[in-house]
Motif scaffolding. Structure first.
Motif, short mmCIF file in Angstrom:
data_model
loop_
_atom_site.label_atom_id
_atom_site.label_comp_id
_atom_site.label_asym_id
_atom_site.label_seq_id
_atom_site.Cartn_x
_atom_site.Cartn_y
_atom_site.Cartn_z
N GLY A 137 0.65 -1.29 0.33
CA GLY A 137 -0.18 0.58 -0.01
C GLY A 137 1.14 1.06 0.07
N LYS A 138 2.12 1.48 0.48
CA LYS A 138 2.78 2.22 0.15
C LYS A 138 3.47 2.89 -1.24
CE LYS A 138 4.01 2.79 4.55
NZ LYS A 138 2.89 3.64 5.32
N ARG A 139 3.70 4.27 -1.53
CA ARG A 139 4.46 4.07 -2.65
C ARG A 139 5.79 4.40 -2.88
NH1 ARG A 139 3.54 10.79 -1.23
NH2 ARG A 139 4.50 9.95 0.67
N VAL A 140 5.56 3.24 -4.04
CA VAL A 140 7.06 2.86 -4.32
C VAL A 140 7.20 3.34 -6.11
CG1 VAL A 140 8.87 1.19 -5.09
CG2 VAL A 140 6.87 0.95 -2.89
N ALA A 141 8.79 4.26 -5.62
CA ALA A 141 9.09 4.86 -7.23
C ALA A 141 9.89 4.05 -7.80
CB ALA A 141 10.55 5.73 -6.68
N TYR A 142 8.85 3.72 -9.49
CA TYR A 142 9.85 3.23 -10.68
C TYR A 142 10.20 4.24 -11.61
CZ TYR A 142 7.79 -1.79 -9.43
OH TYR A 142 8.10 -2.81 -8.75
N VAL A 143 10.83 3.97 -12.22
CA VAL A 143 11.24 4.98 -13.29
C VAL A 143 10.83 4.12 -15.12
CG1 VAL A 143 13.84 5.81 -14.14
CG2 VAL A 143 13.60 4.92 -11.43
N ALA A 144 10.57 5.46 -15.70
CA ALA A 144 9.84 5.09 -17.18
C ALA A 144 10.96 4.30 -17.62
CB ALA A 144 9.01 6.00 -17.32
N GLY A 145 10.57 3.20 -18.60
CA GLY A 145 11.73 3.17 -19.66
C GLY A 145 13.50 2.64 -19.14
N ASN A 146 13.21 2.12 -18.13
CA ASN A 146 14.48 1.52 -16.83
C ASN A 146 13.89 0.20 -16.96
OD1 ASN A 146 16.19 1.10 -15.42
ND2 ASN A 146 17.13 3.56 -15.40
N PRO A 147 14.41 -1.56 -17.32
CA PRO A 147 13.94 -2.66 -16.80
C PRO A 147 15.05 -2.71 -16.05
CG PRO A 147 14.21 -2.28 -19.45
CD PRO A 147 14.10 -1.08 -18.65
N SER A 148 16.11 -2.59 -16.27
CA SER A 148 17.17 -2.75 -15.34
C SER A 148 16.62 -1.93 -14.13
CB SER A 148 18.31 -2.13 -15.98
OG SER A 148 19.35 -2.51 -14.77
N VAL A 149 16.49 -1.03 -13.61
CA VAL A 149 15.91 -0.83 -12.44
C VAL A 149 14.61 -1.28 -12.16
CG1 VAL A 149 15.42 1.03 -10.49
CG2 VAL A 149 16.72 1.55 -11.94
N ASN A 150 13.63 -1.39 -12.49
CA ASN A 150 12.36 -1.83 -12.14
C ASN A 150 12.70 -4.11 -12.68
OD1 ASN A 150 11.38 1.08 -12.82
ND2 ASN A 150 10.73 -0.06 -15.01
N VAL A 151 12.89 -4.09 -13.03
CA VAL A 151 13.13 -5.61 -12.81
C VAL A 151 13.72 -6.25 -11.16
CG1 VAL A 151 15.57 -6.69 -13.97
CG2 VAL A 151 13.34 -8.31 -14.02
N LYS A 152 14.87 -5.25 -11.01
CA LYS A 152 15.11 -5.46 -9.40
C LYS A 152 14.00 -5.42 -8.24
CE LYS A 152 19.99 -4.53 -10.68
NZ LYS A 152 19.86 -3.68 -11.81
N CYS A 153 13.41 -3.92 -8.71
CA CYS A 153 12.40 -3.63 -7.68
C CYS A 153 10.97 -4.76 -7.48
CB CYS A 153 11.69 -2.48 -7.71
SG CYS A 153 11.14 -1.63 -7.13
N ASP A 154 10.50 -5.17 -8.95
CA ASP A 154 9.75 -6.80 -9.08
C ASP A 154 10.36 -7.60 -7.96
OD1 ASP A 154 8.56 -5.07 -10.74
OD2 ASP A 154 8.77 -5.51 -12.31
N ALA A 155 11.30 -8.15 -8.33
CA ALA A 155 12.33 -9.27 -7.96
C ALA A 155 12.19 -9.09 -6.01
CB ALA A 155 13.88 -8.78 -7.99
N ILE A 156 12.40 -7.91 -5.81
CA ILE A 156 12.58 -7.69 -4.44
C ILE A 156 11.22 -7.78 -3.72
CG2 ILE A 156 13.22 -6.30 -2.54
CD1 ILE A 156 15.22 -5.16 -4.79
N LEU A 157 10.76 -7.08 -4.08
CA LEU A 157 9.00 -7.56 -3.88
C LEU A 157 8.10 -9.34 -3.76
CD1 LEU A 157 6.91 -4.48 -5.73
CD2 LEU A 157 7.61 -4.20 -4.00
N ALA A 158 8.99 -9.65 -4.19
CA ALA A 158 8.94 -11.26 -5.01
C ALA A 158 9.03 -11.51 -3.29
CB ALA A 158 8.91 -11.20 -5.99
N PHE A 159 10.46 -11.39 -3.25
CA PHE A 159 11.29 -11.68 -2.31
C PHE A 159 10.18 -11.90 -0.57
CE2 PHE A 159 13.56 -11.81 1.66
CZ PHE A 159 15.39 -12.57 1.19
N GLY A 160 9.84 -10.67 -0.76
CA GLY A 160 8.61 -10.65 0.61
C GLY A 160 7.04 -10.48 0.13
N GLY A 161 6.78 -11.84 -1.42
CA GLY A 161 5.59 -12.40 -1.54
C GLY A 161 4.47 -11.44 -1.93
N LEU A 162 5.47 -10.19 -2.54
CA LEU A 162 4.31 -9.03 -3.32
C LEU A 162 4.48 -8.83 -4.99
CD1 LEU A 162 5.04 -6.50 -0.41
CD2 LEU A 162 2.64 -7.95 -0.07
N THR A 163 3.89 -8.00 -5.25
CA THR A 163 4.12 -7.76 -6.10
C THR A 163 3.68 -6.48 -7.25
OG1 THR A 163 1.70 -7.69 -7.31
CG2 THR A 163 3.31 -10.12 -7.45
N SER A 164 4.19 -5.51 -7.90
CA SER A 164 3.43 -4.78 -8.32
C SER A 164 2.52 -3.61 -8.15
CB SER A 164 4.25 -3.91 -9.55
OG SER A 164 3.79 -4.12 -10.21
#
Length: 375
Positions: A137-164
């Motif tokens: 439910g918190k505001r998480v910053a993503y970067v438009a057109g930057n899959p290198s950063v965003n895929v790591k963010c997705d992976a970290i959320l997956a670690f916690g059992g979350l998705t975007s």
């Protein structure tokens, strides 16, 4: 220490054992690609090139590029010998994002070595986020057109059992804008390396900084993370905003920069390259704050974004560092790449009449099916 200081500060004692003679098997001239001038990747490539030149008279031309395609195209076309890359090496081997177009697909890349680099979730301390579940439910910053950063963010959320979908994704046009959004109270958390300048500003701001814990002993979490991309490992970081020896944080390590070659590059040449990287370590290890992590025991072993080159494996075996477990990892990574290449050829044939969007959708469906079978 700056690269200039490193260059001018070397003494004759620093070169004992090198002799400034051409290393056996190492080309006398090379072209490398790297990130833009001023980036960590370019700075480290420059320091290593300087060390190769001083020790072995090897002349290196570094070709900077601001895009993944710009760094990879010269390597794939034979105009560069090696490329200093980041997560785009994984994307290129998987045929995803920029490399899902018909002219690309999974590329036969090999890792020579790759420095561990840390990545985590900095949060504003006043957002009261202590673990990954607290991101819900918190505001998480993503970067438009930057899959290198965003895929790591997705992976970290997956670690916690979350998705975007479990967080409020706030998309920013640039990486700098995303990192600056925390101090500006436009986001509560972001995903990044530890030394971004905006994080030091956050640390000094009224909001303060806190790093979300990514526990090293949560095996289920690491399994979920590596299903997104099998390239991460735990790391306790002490360098960066809000971090110190007394106040470390558990986060993930990935590889940046990764020295990448094509699979067909000579085993003997890659062996000589890794040997030179190892033997000149003392000449470049103080050039930047994190370049000391190029020690061969850290940079020459998996996990990494792509399979290791046989020449690199042979050097690590000769050093007594390469284990049966590492060999099993490398063989599995090679199997994954070969399966994807085969599937790509099949989709190319099947999807000849499809437009680009339909083709990309067909390929991603097939890729996921291959990976589900591989797991």
């Amino acid at each position: 220490m700056s690269l200039k200081t490193l260059t001018t500060g070397l003494t004759a004692a620093s070169l004992i054992g090198f002799g400034a003679a051409q290393a056996e098997g190492l080309p006398d001239t090379m072209t490398w690609t790297a990130y833009d001038v001023g980036s960590q990747g370019h700075s480290e490539a420059s320091a290593i090139a300087d060390a190769f030149g001083r020790a072995y008279n090897t002349r290196v031309r570094i070709q900077p590029a601001g895009s993944a395609i710009g760094r990879l195209q010269p390597l794939l076309g034979g105009r560069a010998d090696y490329a200093y890359l980041a997560t785009e090496s994984f994307f290129a081997s998987e045929g995803t994002y920029d490399f899902a177009e018909r002219r690309w697909g999974p590329q036969d890349l090999r890792a020579v070595a790759g420095r561990p680099s840390t990545f985590g979730v900095p949060t504003a301390a006043d957002a009261d986020i202590h673990n990954l579940e607290d991101l819900r439910g918190k505001r998480v910053a993503y970067v438009a057109g930057n899959p290198s950063v965003n895929v790591k963010c997705d992976a970290i959320l997956a670690f916690g059992g979350l998705t975007s979908e479990d967080v409020e994704v706030v998309m920013f046009p640039t990486h700098g804008a995303a990192m600056g959004s925390l101090a500006q109270n436009r986001a509560d958390a972001a995903c990044t390396t530890t030394t971004a300048s905006q994080l030091y500003e956050l640390e000094e701001s009224s909001r303060g900084i806190r790093w979300v814990d990514i526990p090293a002993d949560d095996s289920s979490g690491w399994e979920r993370m590596n299903q997104v991309a099998p390239v991460f490992q735990p790391f306790e970081e002490t360098i960066g905003a809000g971090l110190s020896e007394e106040s470390p944080a558990n986060m993930l390590a990935y590889r940046y920069p990764i020295i990448v070659s094509m699979a067909e590059r000579s085993d003997d040449e890659v062996y000589a390259f890794v040997k030179a990287l190892d033997e000149t370590y003392g000449l470049y290890k103080d050039a930047t704050s994190a370049i000391h992590r190029w020690s061969i025991e850290d940079s020459g072993v998996p996990p990494i974004d792509i399979p290791f080159h046989p020449g690199a494996v042979r050097y690590m075996e000769d050093k007594g560092i390469w284990t049966d477990e590492m060999q099993a990892w490398n063989e599995a990574r090679l199997d994954r790449l070969e399966m994807l290449k085969t599937a790509w050829d099949e989709v190319l044939a099947e999807g000849e009449g499809l437009d680009e969007d339909a083709f990309a959708a067909r390929w991603e469906e097939r890729r996921q099916a291959v990976l589900a079978e591989f797991r």
